[in-house]
Scaffold this active site. Structure first.
Site, PDB file in Angstrom:
ATOM      1  N   GLY A 155       0.860  -1.088   0.142  1.00 44.03           N
ATOM      2  CA  GLY A 155      -0.074  -0.060   0.020  1.00 44.03           C
ATOM      3  C   GLY A 155       0.763   1.379  -0.026  1.00 44.03           C
ATOM      4  O   GLY A 155       2.064   1.282  -0.288  1.00 44.03           O
ATOM      5  N   CYS A 156       0.287   2.437   0.594  1.00 41.95           N
ATOM      6  CA  CYS A 156       0.780   3.743   0.348  1.00 41.95           C
ATOM      7  C   CYS A 156       2.107   3.736   1.109  1.00 41.95           C
ATOM      8  O   CYS A 156       2.923   4.581   0.833  1.00 41.95           O
ATOM      9  CB  CYS A 156      -0.129   4.713   0.548  1.00 41.95           C
ATOM     10  SG  CYS A 156      -1.637   5.047  -0.452  1.00 41.95           S
ATOM     11  N   ASN A 157       2.261   3.034   2.191  1.00 43.27           N
ATOM     12  CA  ASN A 157       3.420   3.137   3.206  1.00 43.27           C
ATOM     13  C   ASN A 157       4.576   2.340   2.731  1.00 43.27           C
ATOM     14  O   ASN A 157       5.388   2.339   3.484  1.00 43.27           O
ATOM     15  CB  ASN A 157       3.129   2.887   4.576  1.00 43.27           C
ATOM     16  CG  ASN A 157       2.373   1.629   4.859  1.00 43.27           C
ATOM     17  OD1 ASN A 157       1.831   0.965   3.914  1.00 43.27           O
ATOM     18  ND2 ASN A 157       2.602   1.011   5.975  1.00 43.27           N
TER      19      ASN A 157
END
Length: 373
Positions: A155-157
């Site tokens: 995901g985004c992290n």
């Protein structure tokens, strides 16, 4: 703050976006046509107006103001997930190479001359096997004994665990020269569903790639390379937010789970986060010179500003990336760090980077600027 001999240093960040750049107004007109739903259109108009995004990029022309389509036909037939992955297969590699070339251009050396020893690739918007790491090994003509691995579907992290892995490699092998590549083609997974998750994700996500070159402090000093020295990482998992964010794969696409309550939830937990950071990294807001926060959306940045009582311009690089590119998932925090890199911060100044992902996971990293004028 002194830098340690065995620490790692980011000496270059290269970013890249695909050729199709569209204003939010243009994308909104595409959405109106695809949804063909007055209620959804009203909701989208409000979301787009409040997004703080001016433009986003896509690897396909479909979202432009022309009738050129490569994935979403004019008859509104919804493509299946296999078709979307086929486009990812075609587009992710050249975009990754573009980011890599820009990273090496920054330090005025070629990939072949530099001698990459380790390669880490990151993506959550496509599934390939052999994966992107293998594709890049071949495309860049890397030595066949180059260590390579992939972080997928995080995901985004996801850039944070990639940086942590690279940091560990460099600390154990001072001669290591690590290349990290994050690439996401979020726009391939557009679906005109009138629910809050899809409406929000269709408002903010774009495509992009970023590459990071990381070496040891000793190697960087020998080569006279400025950069960001990694001082430590402090992740936290907020288990009660487990259902707020995620991907689920269905027959049509990778469907985003994106609860509208995420900004408020994150804002409520920032005190707990900073307590952990203070204990683990000996870092408090008072001794942070630069903030690099993942711009997951305008409301998330505002929640961070309120929760940490930041001044108006302390997230200027995050807002600039959001304004010009939207949220590109994993490469986005590297775009923010690149903006900071280009601003030529003073040597010895501290950086605190923060990213958000499914779980809800909050990842943080502490860095120190080194070698800047």
């Amino acid at each position: 703050m002194e830098t340690g001999f065995n620490e790692s240093r980011i000496i270059s960040i290269g970013t890249a976006v695909p050729e199709y750049s569209m204003s939010q107004d243009t994308i909104l007109q595409f959405m109106h046509k695809e949804y063909q739903d007055p209620t959804a259109s009203r909701k989208l108009s409000v979301l787009f107006h409040q997004s703080a995004i001016n433009s986003r990029h896509s690897s396909i022309p479909d979202f432009s103001d022309t009738d050129e389509r490569s994935l979403f036909p004019l008859n509104h037939e919804i493509p299946m997930v296999a078709e979307r992955i086929d486009v990812f297969r075609q587009k992710a590699l050249p975009l990754s190479v573009k980011a890599i070339e820009n990273a090496f251009k920054n330090i005025q050396v070629s990939v072949a001359e530099f001698g990459i020893t380790h390669l880490i690739t990151v993506t959550c918007t496509g599934i390939l096997n052999p994966g992107l790491d293998i594709e890049l090994m071949v495309e860049l003509n890397l030595s066949p004994d180059t260590f390579h691995t992939s972080l997928n579907f995080i995901g985004c992290n996801a850039a944070f665990p990639a940086l942590k892995i690279a940091d560990s490699i460099v600390k154990s092998e001072p001669d290591a020269r690590v290349l990290i590549v994050c690439v996401e083609l979020c726009t391939l997974h557009f679906q005109p569903k009138n629910d809050s998750d899809n409406l929000l994700s269709n408002t903010i996500f774009g495509d992009g790639a970023a590459a990071v070159i990381m070496v040891s402090e000793s190697f960087a000093n020998e080569q006279n390379k400025k950069g960001f020295s990694l001082k430590g990482f402090s992740p936290i998992l907020l288990k009660r937010g487990k259902d707020f964010m995620g991907w689920k794969v269905n027959s049509v696409n990778f469907e985003m789970i994106l609860d509208a309550g995420i900004p408020e939830f994150i804002g409520e937990e920032l005190g707990l986060l900073m307590e952990a950071v203070s204990d683990k990294l000996q870092l408090t807001p008072d001794n942070i010179n630069h903030w690099a926060v993942h711009p997951g959306g305008k409301k998330i940045l505002q929640a961070v500003e309120r929760g940490l009582q930041l001044k108006d311009d302390e997230l200027k690089h995050s807002y600039a990336v959001l304004r010009n590119y939207g949220n590109m998932s994993s490469p986005t925090i590297l775009f923010v760090l690149n903006e900071l890199f280009k601003s030529n911060p003073a040597s010895g100044e501290t950086i605190f980077a923060m990213g958000f992902g499914p779980g809800i996971s909050i990842d943080t990293a502490s860095m120190v600027c080194h070698g800047f004028v």
